[in-house]
Every structure is written in structure tokens, then in C-alpha cells.
Scaffold this motif. Structure first.
Motif, PDB file in Angstrom:
ATOM      1  N   THR A 165      18.292   5.196 -12.027  1.00  0.00           N
ATOM      2  CA  THR A 165      17.928   5.220 -13.207  1.00  0.00           C
ATOM      3  C   THR A 165      17.251   3.939 -13.824  1.00  0.00           C
ATOM      4  O   THR A 165      16.855   3.958 -14.892  1.00  0.00           O
ATOM      5  CB  THR A 165      19.446   5.542 -14.312  1.00  0.00           C
ATOM      6  OG1 THR A 165      20.094   4.350 -13.853  1.00  0.00           O
ATOM      7  CG2 THR A 165      20.176   6.813 -13.604  1.00  0.00           C
ATOM      8  N   GLY A 166      17.418   2.834 -13.034  1.00  0.00           N
ATOM      9  CA  GLY A 166      16.983   1.719 -13.617  1.00  0.00           C
ATOM     10  C   GLY A 166      17.794   1.066 -14.369  1.00  0.00           C
ATOM     11  O   GLY A 166      17.549  -0.187 -14.912  1.00  0.00           O
TER      12      GLY A 166
ATOM     13  N   ARG B 259       0.692  -1.112  -0.030  1.00  0.00           N
ATOM     14  CA  ARG B 259       0.223   0.070  -0.122  1.00  0.00           C
ATOM     15  C   ARG B 259       0.854   1.103   0.060  1.00  0.00           C
ATOM     16  O   ARG B 259       0.541   2.298   0.855  1.00  0.00           O
ATOM     17  CB  ARG B 259      -0.908  -0.144   1.055  1.00  0.00           C
ATOM     18  CG  ARG B 259      -1.741  -1.296   1.052  1.00  0.00           C
ATOM     19  CD  ARG B 259      -2.852  -1.305   2.451  1.00  0.00           C
ATOM     20  NE  ARG B 259      -3.737  -0.046   2.443  1.00  0.00           N
ATOM     21  CZ  ARG B 259      -4.673   0.272   3.280  1.00  0.00           C
ATOM     22  NH1 ARG B 259      -4.557  -0.503   4.364  1.00  0.00           N
ATOM     23  NH2 ARG B 259      -5.422   1.154   3.099  1.00  0.00           N
ATOM     24  N   PHE B 260       1.796   1.378  -1.050  1.00  0.00           N
ATOM     25  CA  PHE B 260       2.702   2.358  -1.097  1.00  0.00           C
ATOM     26  C   PHE B 260       3.307   2.323  -2.559  1.00  0.00           C
ATOM     27  O   PHE B 260       3.364   1.163  -3.027  1.00  0.00           O
ATOM     28  CB  PHE B 260       3.639   2.455  -0.095  1.00  0.00           C
ATOM     29  CG  PHE B 260       4.538   1.285   0.261  1.00  0.00           C
ATOM     30  CD1 PHE B 260       5.644   0.712  -0.552  1.00  0.00           C
ATOM     31  CD2 PHE B 260       4.208   0.584   1.178  1.00  0.00           C
ATOM     32  CE1 PHE B 260       6.431  -0.107  -0.234  1.00  0.00           C
ATOM     33  CE2 PHE B 260       5.026  -0.677   1.542  1.00  0.00           C
ATOM     34  CZ  PHE B 260       6.167  -1.116   0.743  1.00  0.00           C
ATOM     35  N   PRO B 261       3.956   3.248  -3.065  1.00  0.00           N
ATOM     36  CA  PRO B 261       4.441   3.130  -4.591  1.00  0.00           C
ATOM     37  C   PRO B 261       5.702   2.275  -4.502  1.00  0.00           C
ATOM     38  O   PRO B 261       6.554   2.601  -3.722  1.00  0.00           O
ATOM     39  CB  PRO B 261       4.780   4.729  -4.780  1.00  0.00           C
ATOM     40  CG  PRO B 261       3.627   5.319  -4.050  1.00  0.00           C
ATOM     41  CD  PRO B 261       3.760   4.602  -2.748  1.00  0.00           C
ATOM     42  N   LEU B 262       5.714   1.224  -5.172  1.00  0.00           N
ATOM     43  CA  LEU B 262       6.952   0.198  -5.156  1.00  0.00           C
ATOM     44  C   LEU B 262       7.963   0.815  -6.070  1.00  0.00           C
ATOM     45  O   LEU B 262       7.528   1.031  -7.357  1.00  0.00           O
ATOM     46  CB  LEU B 262       6.438  -1.159  -5.369  1.00  0.00           C
ATOM     47  CG  LEU B 262       7.424  -2.374  -5.325  1.00  0.00           C
ATOM     48  CD1 LEU B 262       8.150  -2.240  -4.111  1.00  0.00           C
ATOM     49  CD2 LEU B 262       6.986  -3.527  -5.703  1.00  0.00           C
ATOM     50  N   GLY B 263       9.216   1.047  -5.728  1.00  0.00           N
ATOM     51  CA  GLY B 263      10.221   1.601  -6.603  1.00  0.00           C
ATOM     52  C   GLY B 263      11.005   0.318  -6.877  1.00  0.00           C
ATOM     53  O   GLY B 263      10.239  -0.880  -7.518  1.00  0.00           O
TER      54      GLY B 263
ATOM     55  N   GLN C 233       6.417  -6.880  -9.222  1.00  0.00           N
ATOM     56  CA  GLN C 233       5.993  -6.251 -10.091  1.00  0.00           C
ATOM     57  C   GLN C 233       6.801  -5.008 -10.153  1.00  0.00           C
ATOM     58  O   GLN C 233       6.362  -3.734  -9.749  1.00  0.00           O
ATOM     59  CB  GLN C 233       4.729  -5.973 -10.480  1.00  0.00           C
ATOM     60  CG  GLN C 233       3.553  -7.062 -10.858  1.00  0.00           C
ATOM     61  CD  GLN C 233       4.154  -7.791 -12.162  1.00  0.00           C
ATOM     62  OE1 GLN C 233       4.425  -7.255 -13.288  1.00  0.00           O
ATOM     63  NE2 GLN C 233       4.425  -9.198 -12.111  1.00  0.00           N
ATOM     64  N   ALA C 234       8.068  -5.129 -10.379  1.00  0.00           N
ATOM     65  CA  ALA C 234       9.040  -3.990 -10.292  1.00  0.00           C
ATOM     66  C   ALA C 234      10.394  -4.216 -11.246  1.00  0.00           C
ATOM     67  O   ALA C 234      10.493  -5.221 -11.551  1.00  0.00           O
ATOM     68  CB  ALA C 234       9.418  -3.905  -8.826  1.00  0.00           C
ATOM     69  N   GLU C 235      11.099  -3.075 -11.455  1.00  0.00           N
ATOM     70  CA  GLU C 235      12.501  -3.159 -12.044  1.00  0.00           C
ATOM     71  C   GLU C 235      13.301  -3.777 -10.963  1.00  0.00           C
ATOM     72  O   GLU C 235      13.520  -3.344  -9.832  1.00  0.00           O
ATOM     73  CB  GLU C 235      13.046  -1.972 -12.397  1.00  0.00           C
ATOM     74  CG  GLU C 235      11.919  -1.226 -13.635  1.00  0.00           C
ATOM     75  CD  GLU C 235      12.534   0.233 -13.965  1.00  0.00           C
ATOM     76  OE1 GLU C 235      13.291   0.540 -15.037  1.00  0.00           O
ATOM     77  OE2 GLU C 235      12.301   1.275 -12.893  1.00  0.00           O
TER      78      GLU C 235
END
Length: 226
Positions: A221-222, A91-95, A147-149
Motif C-alpha cells: 500500500t505504500g 532496467r526494471f520497474p522499481l517498486g 526515486q521510490a517510496e
């Protein structure tokens, strides 16, 4: 300071049988870059991996009270806990996620211990989770990807005098490239965004300035290039 980092959070997870002090240098560098850093000191030796994931999910519930963008960086077992714990939504933006020397397919030396009667019980000394970390154990096949980089960093220096498993890998023989504990191909992860291997050993990989710089590049930058 990295642009925008002052609004972002990074959660660090140390490895098996270590403490938050093992990632203190990485923590300090991330703070200098402007990130809000949480260095989670979890009881790695006393619980099964499933129990540690439950504790991690409780941490995520607390993080949701301040729902800012949050990255996760885990060393070894810490990376596996991140993978398992972030399959379910948060329940927070996943980086972005960085897994450092995590045994995504397990550790071969544990199987070798089973072949030597005098060493068969030795893994228990490292803590409960090690009993689940044998190479290609069934639960690894069921472990999906958040579901993330995801950036993966692996080491290739096979021996360090302060790493017990590197002694056994040397004495018993391990033909695969490894960091003293984790084989290079085990650290690799299908679906990862970027991969970096360096001539560093497993135990103190998070102290290496090249690793620290690579973590910061990926969070910003990913990718590891730069």
C-alpha cells in the motif's frame, strides 16, 4: 495472498555480519503472500561498502533479465546498500523500499570505542564496513535517495543479550533512544514516505511479527497503517 503480488519480486538484504538466515522468517512470510522472493546472501564482512554496492549493482543487472516490478527490503547495512545502489537507474520497474534499522546517519557507539584505548580496535571484529559507519561520517552526507517510496522501520529496545553493541551502549551510556545498535534519529530518513518505531531490538528485528506485517503492508500500500 496480496493482490497482484504474484507478478512482483522482493529482494532481501541482511545486515552486517549476518547471513540470509537472519531474514528467513520474513522471506517465508513474503513467499506466502505470493511474492517472488530473492534473499541475497552477500559477503558483508569482507568488503568495503563501495565494493558491496558494486556487487549489488551486478545483482540488479541480473534482475533486469526478467524485468518485473521489484521491491527491496534491507536490514541495517543492507538498507544502506539499497540506498547507494539504487541511486543509479535500473532496467526494471522499481517498486517500494523498506529500510529496517538502517543507520542512515551512522552509529554513535563507534565513536565511543575510539575514546576507550582498550576498545579502539574492537569494531574491526565486526567486519570492514563498520569502519565506515561512524556517526555523521562524510559519505552519509553525499548519499542521496532513490526515486521510490521508502518506508523506514526502527527499534527502540536498547538491550538484547545476544547483541554485543547493546552491551557497550549500556555500559558506556547512550542517552539517545536506540535499538541496541542504531539510534532512533539515525534510522529516520529525510524524504521517507512513512516511518514506524517499535519496541524491538536491532539484531532480531526482522523476526518480529509486527515488523513482518508492517513490511508487507508497506509493499502492498505504500504505508504502515492498517
Amino acid at each position: 495472498m496480496i493482490a497482484g503480488s504474484e507478478t512482483q519480486r522482493v529482494v532481501l538484504l541482511h545486515g552486517l555480519s549476518r547471513t540470509r538466515r537472519s531474514v528467513a522468517r520474513l522471506e517465508a512470510s513474503l513467499r506466502e503472500a505470493g511474492y517472488d522472493v530473492i534473499n541475497w546472501d552477500y559477503p558483508s564482512r569482507r568488503h568495503s561498502i563501495a565494493e558491496l554496492v558494486v556487487l549489488f549493482r551486478a545483482l540488479c543487472a541480473d534482475l533486469a533479465k526478467e524485468p518485473k516490478p521489484t521491491h527491496f527490503v534491507g536490514h541495517s547495512l543492507g538498507g544502506l546498500i539499497i540506498r547507494a545502489g539504487l541511486i543509479e537507474p535500473v532496467r526494471f520497474p522499481l517498486g517500494r523500499l523498506v529500510l529496517i534499522a538502517s543507520p542512515n546517519r551512522g552509529v554513535s557507539i563507534l565513536r565511543r570505542f575510539e575514546e576507550v584505548p582498550l576498545l579502539a580496535d574492537l569494531p574491526r571484529l565486526f567486519g570492514r564496513p563498520v569502519l565506515e559507519l561512524g556517526r555523521d561520517a562524510a559519505w552519509f552526507q553525499q548519499l542521496g535517495l532513490p526515486q521510490a517510496e521508502i518506508g523506514v522501520i526502527a527499534g527502540t529496545r536498547g538491550f538484547h543479550p545476544l547483541n554485543p553493541s547493546s552491551w557497550f551502549n549500556t555500559l558506556l551510556g547512550n542517552p539517545q533512544p536506540h535499538d541496541g545498535t542504531v539510534e532512533l534519529d539515525s534510522a529516520m530518513l529525510p524524504g521517507m514516505t512513512d516511518f514506524l518505531s517499535l519496541d524491538v531490538a536491532h539484531t532480531f528485528i526482522c523476526d518480529d511479527e509486527r515488523v513482518i506485517a508492517a513490511v508487507k503492508r508497506f509493499l502492498a500500500t505504500g504505508g504502515f497503517a492498517g
